[in-house]
Write a protein that holds these residues in place. Structure first.
Motif, PDB file in Angstrom:
ATOM      1  N   UNK B 125       0.824  -1.220   0.000  1.00 52.28           N
ATOM      2  CA  UNK B 125       0.000   0.000   0.000  1.00 52.28           C
ATOM      3  C   UNK B 125       0.860   1.273   0.000  1.00 52.28           C
ATOM      4  N   UNK B 128      -0.772   4.766   0.229  1.00 55.00           N
ATOM      5  CA  UNK B 128      -1.154   5.224   1.569  1.00 55.00           C
ATOM      6  C   UNK B 128       0.027   5.855   2.285  1.00 55.00           C
ATOM      7  N   UNK B 131       0.522   9.251   0.980  1.00 56.69           N
ATOM      8  CA  UNK B 131      -0.526  10.166   1.472  1.00 56.69           C
ATOM      9  C   UNK B 131      -0.293  10.568   2.926  1.00 56.69           C
ATOM     10  N   UNK B 132       0.312   9.640   3.673  1.00 50.98           N
ATOM     11  CA  UNK B 132       0.622   9.961   5.077  1.00 50.98           C
ATOM     12  C   UNK B 132       1.705  11.033   5.148  1.00 50.98           C
ATOM     13  N   UNK B 172      -9.320  17.119   9.721  1.00 49.75           N
ATOM     14  CA  UNK B 172      -9.616  15.997  10.610  1.00 49.75           C
ATOM     15  C   UNK B 172     -10.747  16.368  11.577  1.00 49.75           C
ATOM     16  N   UNK B 173     -10.714  17.596  12.092  1.00 48.65           N
ATOM     17  CA  UNK B 173     -11.756  18.016  13.041  1.00 48.65           C
ATOM     18  C   UNK B 173     -13.090  18.155  12.308  1.00 48.65           C
ATOM     19  N   UNK B 175     -14.014  16.432   9.815  1.00 46.64           N
ATOM     20  CA  UNK B 175     -14.465  15.050   9.591  1.00 46.64           C
ATOM     21  C   UNK B 175     -15.056  14.494  10.876  1.00 46.64           C
ATOM     22  N   UNK B 176     -14.374  14.776  12.004  1.00 49.67           N
ATOM     23  CA  UNK B 176     -14.873  14.284  13.289  1.00 49.67           C
ATOM     24  C   UNK B 176     -16.262  14.864  13.577  1.00 49.67           C
ATOM     25  N   UNK B 572      -0.569  16.087  12.359  1.00 50.18           N
ATOM     26  CA  UNK B 572       0.889  15.959  12.360  1.00 50.18           C
ATOM     27  C   UNK B 572       1.507  16.950  11.366  1.00 50.18           C
TER      28      UNK B 572
END
Lengths: 79, 675
Positions: B125, B128, B131-132, B172-173, B175-176, B572
Motif C-alpha cells: 500500500x 497510503x 498520502x501519510x 480531521x476536526x 471530519x470528526x 501531524x
C-alpha cells in the motif's frame, strides 16, 4: 566510563526549547479552563486521536464501524 | 520528506535517462534549475508531481502525450520517473524510492520501496504511505506552478478556504464533527424507534432522507467546483493564446484588463454589501430606540425641572440632621420622636451619589443612542452611494467588454475567430456551471436548515416521551461534546488565522518598502493587503505579488509547524520540499531578492526552477550560501539556428548557454553546474 565531547547541536537545542515552550503554553491554556471545560478538552483530544487513527490512509475503517466506535467511546467516557 | 534524487526517463522533453540530485542539507537546502521558457521547467515540476501523486498541475497541457516524441519514434512506448527521498529524522529518517511508469494511454506501474542498508523492500500500500507523508490536500501548496501565481485567488473563494483549512489541520476536526453528527443521528433513530411515537418517527424519516441526499449533493457541488476550475484554466489559456496573436493582442489586452477590473469591482461590491448589512444590523436598535429615548429624556427633564429627580436634598443632609438631633430651623429633634421618624423617611427619596451617577449614565446612554441614530443613516447612505457607484462602474466595464468582444470578432483572421469562438463557448459554459453551482449550494443550504429545524423539533418531542434514561444521557453527552468541539474549533480557527496574519506581516514588514499590512477575513479567509490608511491595495500590484509568495511560504511553514506559535489540534506536521516553477517572472525586480530569501528561510527544502530573465544579482545574493545543487535545463533544437537567439546565463564569472541549435534531436538536457 569516559564522556565524549559532542559538538553543540544548536538546531536540536532550539527545537527542544521550542517544544518545551509550546508545552508550557498549552499547559497554561488548560489551567485557565473551567474544570468542566478541562475535562471536555481532554475527552475532545482523545476522540480526535481515535478519529485520526480510524481515518489514517492505509488503515481507514468503514464509516459504520467508525460511527459505532465513536458512539462507544462517548458512552464510556466520563464527563 | 526530503527529495534526494530524481531519475527521469523518456518523459516529455527529456530523452533517455537523466538524473538530478537535490540539495537536502539543513543548511544547503536549495536546488536551482535554470531554464528558459519552453525548456522543460513545467515538465520537470510535473515529473515530481506526477511521480508522487499520479496527477499533474492544473495548467499542464496534453496529459496524454507523456512519452518523449523522439523516443516514441524510435519505438519506445513507455516512460518513467523515479524519486529517491528520505523521511525526516524525527520520523525515523527512512529512505524510500518511488517509481511510476506509464505509456501514453495508461499507467503501467506505481511502486514504493523502502531502502534499508542498500536493499529495497516493496512497500505494501505504497499510495497510503505517500498520502501519510504528504496529504493530498496540501500538494498544490508544496508543488506550486508559480506561473499561475497571478491567478492565485486570495479573495476568499470557497475552494481556497477549503484548501487552507486542510493546511491548517482542520480537515480531521471537520471530519470528526460530521461523524459526531452521524452518532447523534444514530442515537436519535434509537430514541424514535424506542418511543414508537408517530410524530417522532416522521421527523426521523425526514432527517434520514436529508442524510441520504446531502452527501450526494455535496459531491455534486465539489464536482461542479472542479469543473469551474478547469473551465477557468481553459478560458485563461484561450486568453493567453489570443494575446500571442499580433492583430488581437492590443484589444485582447484591454479586454483582459477590463475583466480584471470587473472582478475587482465585484469583490468590492461584495465587501461593501457585507459592510452595509453589518451596519444596518448595528443601526437597527439605535433607530428603534431613538423615539423611546426622546420621550424618556423629555420625562427626565420634566422631573428635573420640577425638582423631583434627583430630589432637592441629599441623603447626607438628612443623616446630618438625625445625627445632630437638630432640625435646620434650629428646633431639637429627639431620637424616636414622631418628627425624627418623619425626617428619616425622607432618606427613601433623597438623592445619593449612586442615584446621581445612574441618572448621568442614562443621559450618556441617551446621547449615545441619539448620536448613533443620527450617524448611522449617514454612514449607510454613504455605503449605498459607494455600492451604486461600484454598480455603475461594473456596468461600464461590461459595456466595454462587450464592445471589445465585438471588435475581436470583427477581425478577419480565422485563427483569432477560432480562438475567440472557443473563448466565448468557455465563457457560456462557465456561466452555466456557475448557475448550477449556485442552485446546488442553495439546495444544500435549504436541506441543512431544514435538518437543523427538524433536529430541534425532534429534541423537544423526545423530551416529552418516555425514553430510557440511558439513551437520553447518551444523546446529551454527544451533543455536549460536539458543541464543545465546535466552539473550540472556532477559537482555534481564529487563532490560526491570527498566526497566519502575524507571520505574513512579519515577512511584509521585513521585505516591503511600503508600510502595507495583510488582513485575513475570518469568514471567507480572504487575504487583503492594506496601506497605512487601511485602504485596500490590489493583488495585481508588485506588493500584491510579494504577498502571494509570502503567503505560499507561510502556509508551507505553518504546515511544517515551523512558525513560532503552534495551533492546538493541528494534525501531524507536514514537512516536504517546496517546488516552485518559474517563480519570479511575475515579480517586480525590486522584490525578487527578498522573496527568494524568504522562500529559502521558511522552507526545509526548496527547489526553484527559474529563467535567466528572473535571475539577477539580487536573487543570487539572497540565495548565497544555501544553494547546494544547481542544474541547467538546456533546450536543444534539431533545426538550424537561422535568426534565432542563443540565451546566455551568467553565474558568478562564468557564462553558460541555455539553448543550442542543430542538435541530433530536439530535447531537454539536465546539466549539473558545480556550486
Amino acid at each position: 566510563m569516559s564522556k565524549k565531547n559532542k559538538p553543540l547541536d544548536l538546531d536540536s537545542l532550539l527545537e527542544e526549547i521550542e517544544t518545551e515552550v509550546s508545552e508550557e503554553i498549552e499547559s497554561e491554556r488548560i489551567e485557565k479552563l473551567t474544570p468542566q471545560d478541562r475535562l471536555l478538552s481532554e475527552v475532545a483530544s482523545q476522540i480526535l486521536r481515535l478519529e485520526r487513527d480510524m481515518t489514517k490512509p492505509g488503515q481507514a475503517v468503514q464509516d459504520s464501524t467508525r460511527i459505532e466506535r465513536l458512539a462507544k467511546f462517548i458512552d464510556e467516557a466520563k464527563f | 520528506m526530503r527529495l534526494l534524487s530524481l531519475v527521469i526517463s523518456d518523459f516529455r522533453g527529456f530523452y533517455g535517462q537523466q538524473q538530478v540530485d537535490f540539495a537536502a542539507d539543513d543548511k544547503k537546502r536549495v536546488t536551482v534549475l535554470h531554464g528558459e521558457n519552453g525548456a522543460g521547467k513545467t515538465n520537470f515540476l510535473n515529473a515530481i508531481h506526477w511521480c508522487i501523486t499520479g496527477k499533474f498541475t492544473p495548467r499542464f497541457q496534453d496529459q496524454k502525450l507523456l512519452v518523449n516524441k523522439e523516443a516514441f519514434k524510435e519505438g519506445r512506448r513507455d516512460c518513467y520517473v523515479e524519486i529517491l527521498f528520505k523521511d525526516e529524522e524525527s520520523s525515523g529518517g527512512k529512505q524510500y524510492r518511488v517509481r511510476r511508469s506509464t505509456t501514453n494511454e495508461k499507467q503501467i506501474s506505481f511502486e514504493v520501496y523502502e531502502i534499508e542498508r542498500g536493499n529495497s523492500k516493496l512497500v505494501d500500500r505504497g499510495e497510503s504511505l505517500i498520502q501519510l507523508l504528504l496529504p493530498p490536500g496540501l500538494i498544490s501548496w508544496f508543488f506550486f506552478d508559480a506561473e499561475a501565481i497571478g491567478s492565485l485567488e486570495l479573495s476568499g473563494s470557497e475552494e481556497f478556504k477549503k484548501g487552507l483549512r486542510k493546511t491548517l489541520g482542520f480537515e480531521l476536526i471537520d471530519k470528526l464533527l460530521v461523524d459526531l453528527d452521524a452518532v447523534q443521528a444514530k442515537i436519535r433513530r434509537e430514541v424514535a424507534s424506542q418511543s414508537n411515537d408517530k410524530q417522532l418517527m416522521a421527523l426521523q424519516a425526514e432527517m434520514d432522507n436529508i442524510d441520504r441526499v446531502l452527501p450526494g449533493q455535496e459531491g455534486t457541488l465539489e464536482a461542479l467546483q472542479e469543473k469551474i476550475k478547469s473551465k477557468d484554466i481553459q478560458m485563461s489559456q484561450a486568453n493567453a493564446n489570443l494575446n500571442k496573436l499580433p492583430q488581437a493582442e492590443p484589444i485582447q489586452r484591454r479586454r483582459d484588463s477590463e475583466e480584471n477590473k470587473k472582478r475587482r469591482l465585484e469583490d468590492e461590491h461584495k465587501l461593501l454589501s457585507a459592510k452595509a448589512s453589518i451596519l444596518v444590523g448595528r443601526a437597527a436598535p439605535a433607530l428603534v430606540l431613538n423615539d423611546l429615548t426622546i420621550k424618556l429624556e423629555g420625562k427626565l427633564e420634566d422631573q428635573e425641572v420640577k425638582g423631583r429627580l434627583p430630589a432637592p436634598y441629599s441623603d447626607q443632609l438628612v443623616k446630618d440632621i438625625l445625627d445632630l438631633e437638630t432640625c435646620i430651623c434650629g428646633r431639637p429633634l429627639k431620637e424616636g420622636s414622631h418628627e425624627a421618624h418623619k425626617i428619616s423617611e425622607l432618606l427613601k427619596f433623597a438623592s445619593t451619589g449612586v442615584l446621581n451617577q445612574r441618572i448621568s449614565d442614562v443621559r450618556y446612554l441617551i446621547r449615545d443612542i441619539e448620536r448613533n441614530a443620527s450617524e448611522f443613516p449617514v454612514q449607510i447612505s454613504e455605503i449605498r452611494q459607494k455600492i451604486s457607484s461600484t454598480d455603475r462602474e461594473i456596468a461600464k466595464c461590461e459595456d466595454e467588454i462587450k464592445d471589445l468582444t465585438k471588435q475581436l470578432q470583427g477581425i478577419d483572421v480565422s485563427e483569432i475567430q477560432k480562438i475567440e469562438k472557443e473563448y466565448q463557448q468557455f465563457k457560456r459554459e462557465l456561466i452555466s456551471l456557475n448557475q448550477q453551482l449556485g442552485a446546488m449550494a442553495q439546495q444544500i443550504d435549504q436541506n441543512k436548515r431544514r435538518y437543523k429545524d427538524l433536529k430541534s423539533q425532534h429534541e423537544s418531542a423526545s423530551r416529552r416521551l418516555k425514553v430510557s434514561e440511558k439513551l437520553k444521557t447518551q444523546l446529551e453527552k454527544v451533543v455536549k461534546l460536539t458543541d464543545y468541539i465546535r466552539r473550540s474549533l472556532q477559537d482555534q480557527e481564529a487563532r490560526a488565522l491570527n498566526i497566519l496574519a502575524l507571520e505574513l506581516n512579519t515577512v511584509l514588514e521585513k521585505y516591503l518598502t511600503k508600510h502595507y499590512k495583510a488582513k485575513i477575513n475570518a469568514s471567507n479567509y480572504a487575504v487583503q493587503l492594506v496601506d497605512d490608511d487601511g485602504k485596500n491595495v490590489g493583488h495585481s500590484t508588485g506588493e500584491g505579488q510579494v504577498l502571494k509568495f509570502a503567503f505560499i511560504a507561510t502556509v508551507v511553514a505553518l504546515a511544517a509547524k515551523k512558525t513560532q506559535e503552534k495551533i492546538q489540534w493541528m494534525t501531524e506536521p507536514t514537512i516536504a520540499p517546496l517546488v516552485l516553477d518559474a517563480p519570479f517572472s511575475a515579480l517586480d525586480p525590486e522584490y525578487q531578492g527578498s522573496v527568494a530569501k524568504n522562500l529559502a528561510l521558511q522552507t526545509t527544502q526548496l527547489v526553484l526552477m527559474i529563467s535567466s530573465a528572473a535571475w539577477g544579482e539580487k536573487v543570487e545574493a539572497a540565495l548565497d550560501g544555501v544553494i547546494g545543487k544547481r542544474y541547467l535545463i538546456i533546450s536543444q533544437e534539431a533545426g538550424p539556428q537561422g535568426e534565432k537567439p542563443v540565451k546566455p546565463l551568467t553565474i558568478g564569472d562564468k557564462e553558460y548557454r541555455l539553448n543550442s541549435y542543430g542538435a541530433k534531436r530536439t530535447q531537454s538536457i539536465l546539466q549539473e553546474v558545480q556550486v
